[in-house]
Write an enzyme that holds these catalytic residues in place. Structure first.
Site, PDB file in Angstrom:
ATOM      1  N   ARG A  91      12.524  49.925 -57.588  1.00 31.01           N
ATOM      2  CA  ARG A  91      11.206  50.117 -56.979  1.00 31.01           C
ATOM      3  C   ARG A  91      10.794  48.905 -56.148  1.00 31.01           C
ATOM      4  O   ARG A  91      10.194  49.040 -55.069  1.00 31.01           O
ATOM      5  CB  ARG A  91      10.169  50.375 -58.074  1.00 31.01           C
ATOM      6  CG  ARG A  91       8.790  50.732 -57.545  1.00 31.01           C
ATOM      7  CD  ARG A  91       7.787  50.875 -58.666  1.00 31.01           C
ATOM      8  NE  ARG A  91       6.479  51.280 -58.180  1.00 31.01           N
ATOM      9  CZ  ARG A  91       5.327  50.969 -58.767  1.00 31.01           C
ATOM     10  NH1 ARG A  91       5.329  50.257 -59.886  1.00 31.01           N
ATOM     11  NH2 ARG A  91       4.187  51.383 -58.259  1.00 31.01           N
ATOM     12  N   HIS A  95       9.521  49.125 -52.262  1.00 33.75           N
ATOM     13  CA  HIS A  95       8.199  48.684 -51.838  1.00 33.75           C
ATOM     14  C   HIS A  95       8.267  47.537 -50.838  1.00 33.75           C
ATOM     15  O   HIS A  95       7.358  47.370 -50.015  1.00 33.75           O
ATOM     16  CB  HIS A  95       7.355  48.291 -53.058  1.00 33.75           C
ATOM     17  CG  HIS A  95       6.757  49.461 -53.757  1.00 33.75           C
ATOM     18  ND1 HIS A  95       5.427  49.519 -54.119  1.00 33.75           N
ATOM     19  CD2 HIS A  95       7.306  50.641 -54.171  1.00 33.75           C
ATOM     20  CE1 HIS A  95       5.183  50.680 -54.727  1.00 33.75           C
ATOM     21  NE2 HIS A  95       6.313  51.364 -54.762  1.00 33.75           N
ATOM     22  N   VAL A  99       7.177  48.108 -46.048  1.00 33.24           N
ATOM     23  CA  VAL A  99       6.020  47.438 -45.438  1.00 33.24           C
ATOM     24  C   VAL A  99       6.456  46.750 -44.138  1.00 33.24           C
ATOM     25  O   VAL A  99       6.454  47.353 -43.073  1.00 33.24           O
ATOM     26  CB  VAL A  99       5.345  46.481 -46.425  1.00 33.24           C
ATOM     27  CG1 VAL A  99       4.105  45.827 -45.805  1.00 33.24           C
ATOM     28  CG2 VAL A  99       4.939  47.252 -47.679  1.00 33.24           C
ATOM     29  N   GLY A 101       9.525  45.774 -43.621  1.00 34.76           N
ATOM     30  CA  GLY A 101      10.973  45.901 -43.580  1.00 34.76           C
ATOM     31  C   GLY A 101      11.572  45.163 -44.760  1.00 34.76           C
ATOM     32  O   GLY A 101      10.864  44.514 -45.548  1.00 34.76           O
ATOM     33  N   ASP A 103      12.599  42.385 -46.000  1.00 36.74           N
ATOM     34  CA  ASP A 103      12.560  40.954 -45.673  1.00 36.74           C
ATOM     35  C   ASP A 103      12.042  40.096 -46.812  1.00 36.74           C
ATOM     36  O   ASP A 103      11.749  38.911 -46.612  1.00 36.74           O
ATOM     37  CB  ASP A 103      11.698  40.729 -44.429  1.00 36.74           C
ATOM     38  CG  ASP A 103      10.221  41.018 -44.671  1.00 36.74           C
ATOM     39  OD1 ASP A 103       9.889  41.656 -45.703  1.00 36.74           O
ATOM     40  OD2 ASP A 103       9.384  40.626 -43.830  1.00 36.74           O
ATOM     41  N   GLU A 116       1.128  41.069 -49.952  1.00 39.27           N
ATOM     42  CA  GLU A 116       1.513  42.455 -50.257  1.00 39.27           C
ATOM     43  C   GLU A 116       1.442  42.759 -51.747  1.00 39.27           C
ATOM     44  O   GLU A 116       1.014  43.843 -52.159  1.00 39.27           O
ATOM     45  CB  GLU A 116       2.940  42.725 -49.761  1.00 39.27           C
ATOM     46  CG  GLU A 116       3.107  42.772 -48.267  1.00 39.27           C
ATOM     47  CD  GLU A 116       4.569  42.902 -47.875  1.00 39.27           C
ATOM     48  OE1 GLU A 116       5.347  43.548 -48.622  1.00 39.27           O
ATOM     49  OE2 GLU A 116       4.953  42.358 -46.827  1.00 39.27           O
ATOM     50  N   ASN A 122       1.071  47.964 -55.446  1.00 40.02           N
ATOM     51  CA  ASN A 122       2.057  46.996 -55.911  1.00 40.02           C
ATOM     52  C   ASN A 122       1.674  46.288 -57.207  1.00 40.02           C
ATOM     53  O   ASN A 122       2.442  45.475 -57.722  1.00 40.02           O
ATOM     54  CB  ASN A 122       2.305  45.936 -54.825  1.00 40.02           C
ATOM     55  CG  ASN A 122       3.104  46.481 -53.665  1.00 40.02           C
ATOM     56  OD1 ASN A 122       3.932  47.378 -53.832  1.00 40.02           O
ATOM     57  ND2 ASN A 122       2.859  45.954 -52.472  1.00 40.02           N
ATOM     58  N   HIS A 220      13.214  58.343 -58.591  1.00 33.92           N
ATOM     59  CA  HIS A 220      12.321  58.602 -59.724  1.00 33.92           C
ATOM     60  C   HIS A 220      13.053  59.193 -60.930  1.00 33.92           C
ATOM     61  O   HIS A 220      12.423  59.500 -61.937  1.00 33.92           O
ATOM     62  CB  HIS A 220      11.189  59.546 -59.298  1.00 33.92           C
ATOM     63  CG  HIS A 220      10.232  58.942 -58.332  1.00 33.92           C
ATOM     64  ND1 HIS A 220       9.336  59.685 -57.592  1.00 33.92           N
ATOM     65  CD2 HIS A 220      10.025  57.655 -57.977  1.00 33.92           C
ATOM     66  CE1 HIS A 220       8.618  58.882 -56.822  1.00 33.92           C
ATOM     67  NE2 HIS A 220       9.027  57.645 -57.030  1.00 33.92           N
ATOM     68  N   THR A 221      14.357  59.336 -60.812  1.00 30.50           N
ATOM     69  CA  THR A 221      15.123  59.822 -61.968  1.00 30.50           C
ATOM     70  C   THR A 221      15.189  58.779 -63.069  1.00 30.50           C
ATOM     71  O   THR A 221      15.556  59.085 -64.202  1.00 30.50           O
ATOM     72  CB  THR A 221      16.548  60.248 -61.543  1.00 30.50           C
ATOM     73  OG1 THR A 221      17.142  60.994 -62.601  1.00 30.50           O
ATOM     74  CG2 THR A 221      17.413  59.056 -61.205  1.00 30.50           C
ATOM     75  N   ASP A 271      11.224  61.406 -65.066  1.00 28.16           N
ATOM     76  CA  ASP A 271      12.290  62.374 -65.304  1.00 28.16           C
ATOM     77  C   ASP A 271      12.399  62.546 -66.814  1.00 28.16           C
ATOM     78  O   ASP A 271      13.002  61.727 -67.498  1.00 28.16           O
ATOM     79  CB  ASP A 271      13.607  61.870 -64.705  1.00 28.16           C
ATOM     80  CG  ASP A 271      14.821  62.678 -65.129  1.00 28.16           C
ATOM     81  OD1 ASP A 271      14.646  63.747 -65.745  1.00 28.16           O
ATOM     82  OD2 ASP A 271      15.945  62.234 -64.851  1.00 28.16           O
ATOM     83  N   THR A 274      16.424  63.113 -68.543  1.00 34.37           N
ATOM     84  CA  THR A 274      17.222  61.937 -68.930  1.00 34.37           C
ATOM     85  C   THR A 274      16.467  60.713 -68.433  1.00 34.37           C
ATOM     86  O   THR A 274      16.621  60.307 -67.280  1.00 34.37           O
ATOM     87  CB  THR A 274      18.634  61.989 -68.322  1.00 34.37           C
ATOM     88  OG1 THR A 274      18.525  62.294 -66.923  1.00 34.37           O
ATOM     89  CG2 THR A 274      19.488  63.054 -68.992  1.00 34.37           C
TER      90      THR A 274
END
Length: 354
Positions: A91, A95, A99, A101, A103, A116, A122, A220-221, A271, A274
């Protein structure tokens, strides 16, 4: 969870042309020492390839040989102590890339709370300390050579692999940005309640296709989300105190039990099939109207993304998904990168910008 040994060979994908894979390319995919195999992946568009010409596989082969295995070794120890950071680091990379890129601007700190990382989406992001710890080890081996942005990309790949997902080759050569603005995070991160049209627009800004979007959503699994992220679906979907009718009723009841109105800080797995394994459980949940986030449930409401969800709701599609996910991650990893003399290589990832 040990890395999964797999062999993947993907043929042209049988979906409408707007979400078919891009032109194919082989990259190496290894999971265990006993397995030798390749993943056939699609390359980015020709324009994107030229734009990111300074990204390459094995960028540090001469300047910091073995850095990817060094990162992987450090991550193995980190995940042994806290397996939930696998989802956290995946994640974190998402994220960051969405925003300014890819970086590492998400890692920057602000005394005034204007970076950020201080934006509402965030506030629940995790993994900063892990990246900093890895950076410290890498700096000892190769001072001021390897960027924080590249470490984040490697960590996201390894997080997937340590969750029984694919191990794909990562392009490197990114440099770190030194600008981080809260407002940009608020306007660039895809909303958790967005429909397919909205989500596609957010992804398009990063030169990512609808196909990339429906594939990357399956990150999101693994991982969990806070009840506050989807409470409107449970308690006030249209403003009349109702529940989202697209949510399977029995599962809706389960979620209200886990997320009573006075417990919005609680978390539930995205999920349920599993929880900690990188597999097709996410698509099974979406297909059966048991997705947690509205943005995930919305994939069924579009004929193109819905067709992909249906295809992935089949155990025989696992290798297709793994190859598609590798492609989509490589595509996302090219978003807004700084290369060459742009940006910087800093000793510490989380320096203060004000």
């Amino acid at each position: 969870m040990q890395p999964r040994s797999t062999r993947i060979f993907i043929h042209p994908f049988p979906l409408p042309c707007s979400i078919r894979p891009r032109a194919p390319k082989f990259i190496e995919s290894s999971a265990m020492a006993s397995a030798t195999f390749f993943i056939l992946v699609a390359a980015a568009s020709l324009l994107a390839s030229f734009a990111q010409a300074d990204l390459q596989y094995g960028y540090y082969n001469m300047t910091c040989p073995g850095v990817e295995e060094l990162v992987r070794t450090e991550l193995e120890a980190i995940f042994t102590d806290d397996s939930t950071l696998r989802a956290g680091l995946l994640r974190l990379h998402f994220h960051d890339c969405f925003v300014r890129g890819c970086d590492a601007s998400l890692l920057l700190n602000s005394h005034n709370g204007t970076a950020e990382k201080h934006a509402d989406p965030n506030l629940t992001v995790r993994g900063y300390e892990a990246i900093e710890a890895i950076k410290k080890v890498v700096e000892k081996a190769c001072p001021l050579v390897v960027s924080c942005a590249d470490i984040m990309a490697m960590a996201a790949r390894d997080a997937v692999n340590f969750s029984a997902g694919p191990r794909y080759e990562v392009e490197t050569g990114r440099r770190d940005g030194n600008v981080s603005m809260l407002e940009e995070a608020l306007t660039n991160l895809p909303p958790a309640d967005g429909n397919v049209t909205v989500l596609t627009q957010y992804f398009a800004v990063k030169n990512l296709t609808m196909k990339d979007m429906v594939v990357l959503s399956a990150a999101h699994t693994i991982g969990v989300t806070h009840c506050s992220s989807f409470s409107k679906r449970l308690y006030n979907f249209t403003g009349a105190g109702d529940q989202d009718p697209s949510l399977e009723p029995a599962y809706g009841k389960t979620l209200t039990t886990k997320c009573p109105t006075d417990k919005m800080a609680s978390v539930v797995p995205m999920d349920e099939v599993t929880v900690a394994e990188f597999d097709l459980g996410y698509y099974e949940s979406v297909y059966n109207h048991r997705a947690v986030l509205r943005s995930d449930a919305a994939l069924l409401e579009d004929s193109l993304t819905g067709a992909y969800v249906a295809l992935m709701n089949n155990a025989s599609s696992l290798d297709i998904f793994f190859a598609d996910f590798a492609v989509a991650m490589i595509n996302m990893g090219r978003a807004g990168v700084l290369t060459g003399t742009q940006g910087e290589i800093r000793e510490t990832c989380g320096v203060y910008v004000d």
